[in-house]
Design a protein around this motif. Structure first.
Motif, mmCIF file in Angstrom:
data_model
loop_
_atom_site.group_PDB
_atom_site.id
_atom_site.type_symbol
_atom_site.label_atom_id
_atom_site.label_comp_id
_atom_site.label_asym_id
_atom_site.label_seq_id
_atom_site.Cartn_x
_atom_site.Cartn_y
_atom_site.Cartn_z
ATOM 1 N N TRP A 160 0.822 -1.218 0.000
ATOM 2 C CA TRP A 160 0.000 0.000 0.000
ATOM 3 C C TRP A 160 0.856 1.269 0.000
ATOM 4 O O TRP A 160 0.353 2.367 0.238
ATOM 5 N N GLY A 161 2.167 1.117 -0.184
ATOM 6 C CA GLY A 161 3.044 2.281 -0.217
ATOM 7 C C GLY A 161 3.266 2.931 1.127
ATOM 8 O O GLY A 161 3.683 4.087 1.204
ATOM 9 N N ILE A 162 3.001 2.189 2.220
ATOM 10 C CA ILE A 162 3.154 2.767 3.562
ATOM 11 C C ILE A 162 4.032 1.862 4.434
ATOM 12 O O ILE A 162 4.002 0.641 4.313
ATOM 13 N N PRO A 163 4.844 2.439 5.333
ATOM 14 C CA PRO A 163 5.629 1.644 6.291
ATOM 15 C C PRO A 163 4.763 1.288 7.503
ATOM 16 O O PRO A 163 4.605 2.062 8.437
ATOM 17 N N HIS A 164 4.153 0.114 7.488
ATOM 18 C CA HIS A 164 3.122 -0.225 8.475
ATOM 19 C C HIS A 164 3.654 -0.935 9.715
ATOM 20 O O HIS A 164 3.025 -0.942 10.753
ATOM 21 N N GLY A 165 4.796 -1.608 9.655
ATOM 22 C CA GLY A 165 5.336 -2.305 10.824
ATOM 23 C C GLY A 165 4.594 -3.591 11.129
ATOM 24 O O GLY A 165 3.684 -4.017 10.418
ATOM 25 N N SER A 166 4.999 -4.233 12.235
ATOM 26 C CA SER A 166 4.448 -5.538 12.617
ATOM 27 C C SER A 166 3.082 -5.392 13.282
ATOM 28 O O SER A 166 2.787 -4.374 13.910
ATOM 29 N N PHE A 167 2.256 -6.449 13.152
ATOM 30 C CA PHE A 167 0.944 -6.460 13.797
ATOM 31 C C PHE A 167 0.425 -7.888 13.838
ATOM 32 O O PHE A 167 0.908 -8.769 13.123
ATOM 33 N N ILE A 168 -0.567 -8.116 14.690
ATOM 34 C CA ILE A 168 -1.207 -9.425 14.818
ATOM 35 C C ILE A 168 -2.712 -9.219 14.836
ATOM 36 O O ILE A 168 -3.228 -8.404 15.617
ATOM 37 N N VAL A 169 -3.428 -9.953 13.989
ATOM 38 C CA VAL A 169 -4.889 -9.947 13.990
ATOM 39 C C VAL A 169 -5.360 -11.212 14.678
ATOM 40 O O VAL A 169 -4.988 -12.323 14.281
ATOM 41 N N MET A 170 -6.155 -11.052 15.738
ATOM 42 C CA MET A 170 -6.617 -12.180 16.539
ATOM 43 C C MET A 170 -8.108 -12.419 16.309
ATOM 44 O O MET A 170 -8.908 -11.513 16.470
ATOM 45 N N ASN A 171 -8.449 -13.648 15.936
ATOM 46 C CA ASN A 171 -9.848 -14.044 15.794
ATOM 47 C C ASN A 171 -10.134 -15.190 16.763
ATOM 48 O O ASN A 171 -9.268 -16.038 17.016
ATOM 49 N N PHE A 172 -11.359 -15.237 17.273
ATOM 50 C CA PHE A 172 -11.665 -16.112 18.399
ATOM 51 C C PHE A 172 -12.699 -17.191 18.093
ATOM 52 O O PHE A 172 -13.285 -17.767 19.002
ATOM 53 N N GLY A 173 -12.902 -17.479 16.830
ATOM 54 C CA GLY A 173 -13.824 -18.547 16.466
ATOM 55 C C GLY A 173 -15.268 -18.089 16.467
ATOM 56 O O GLY A 173 -15.591 -16.941 16.806
#
Length: 302
Positions: free
Chosen positions: A222-235
């Motif tokens: 996307w042309g952006i420096p976004h860094g690390s991340f985690i998306v958590m889903n719980f069922g």
């Protein structure tokens, strides 16, 4: 930012963490919900809603009473009551991301409850896939952890968390996206890196783990420096409804950790993860690259 009690919906995160803690302590003492509720003069339905984080304003005296019934220590009781207080604040997660002890570690609580974790890292390998030597090198480099015993305890805790991935019953679905620079950044030593990358290659063969590497040629997503991340889903329930709302975790490093739970924010990071994945190497190609770079580290060791 100073939190004040606001109109509108409060953050669900402290309520959910408090509920998990009280449920775990109740089960550890052998009480049913009905038995525990009766002892503190609550209805079964109310206690069940507290344990599932559905009550926006949990009464502090109820938390205090439950902790006494469950024989919770003074320090953890104080933290639990504080969580009940913070559950009233709309912007809780901005301020209190990493405040509490292990029993109240927000990230660990969410990670343990998660059904699927989608994680992107551009600095280091995620903790659930680290070897002990790699974890020791990362944790031991932090200036506040000067005692080897302290580092050892933290590494042991990290290794125990990995049971979420390797357990036979309902292991977490782990979708890992790594920037290729992570493979070349030497953490510990070249031999540590070689062993770590070979471990990653083996873990990526598990049916509940996908691992794909984003090459340098992908540029900036996307042309952006976004860094690390985690998306958590719980069922989801049998009716297809989410058991808990999804959460995005952004590790703060030297700054404050951040937890995002607004639907628009979660959707944005979910779409970003998909966009990153679209630029990654395939699973087999990624595994082959891990093994190839591991050999490069081994040659450097000599």
């Amino acid at each position: 930012m100073t939190s004040t009690e606001e109109d509108g919906p409060s953050s669900t995160l402290p309520r959910r963490q408090l509920g998990r803690f009280l449920r775990d302590r109740r089960e550890a003492t052998g009480f049913t919900i009905a038995e525990a509720a009766k002892l503190v003069d609550l209805s079964r339905a109310v206690l069940q809603r507290i344990e599932t984080g559905q009550i926006q304003k949990v009464q502090r005296q109820d938390v205090q009473a439950l902790c006494e019934v469950y024989d919770v220590g003074r320090e953890d009781t104080r933290a639990a009551v504080d969580l009940a207080t913070q559950a009233r604040f709309k912007n809780w997660y901005h301020v209190y991301g990493g405040l509490f002890s292990t029993a109240f570690n927000m990230y660990v609580g969410l990670e343990t409850a998660a059904h699927r974790l989608t994680t992107y890292h551009d600095q280091h390998i995620p903790g659930l896939l680290q070897t002990a030597d790699y974890a020791w090198a990362i944790i031991g480099a932090f200036p506040e952890f000067t005692s080897p015993d302290d580092v050892d305890r933290r590494v042991e805790h990290r290794m125990k968390r990995q049971a979420l991935v390797t357990r036979k019953t309902n292991p977490v679905q782990l979708d890992v996206l790594l920037h290729v620079s992570v493979l070349y950044r030497v953490i510990g030593s070249s031999s540590t890196m070689a062993a770590q990358l070979r471990h990653l290659a083996e873990m990526s063969k598990r049916p509940n783990v996908t691992l794909r590497i984003q090459p340098y040629s992908a540029g900036l997503t996307w042309g952006i420096p976004h860094g690390s991340f985690i998306v958590m889903n719980f069922g989801r329930t049998a009716k297809g409804e989410p058991l808990e709302p999804p959460v995005v975790f952004i590790e703060g490093g030297a700054a404050q950790d951040m937890y995002l739970e607004k639907p628009d924010e979660v959707r944005l990071y979910s779409e970003l993860a998909t966009a990153i994945q679209d630029t990654c190497l395939g699973e087999v190609e990624s595994r082959n690259l891990l093994r190839r770079v591991a050999k490069e580290h081994e040659r450097r060791e000599w």
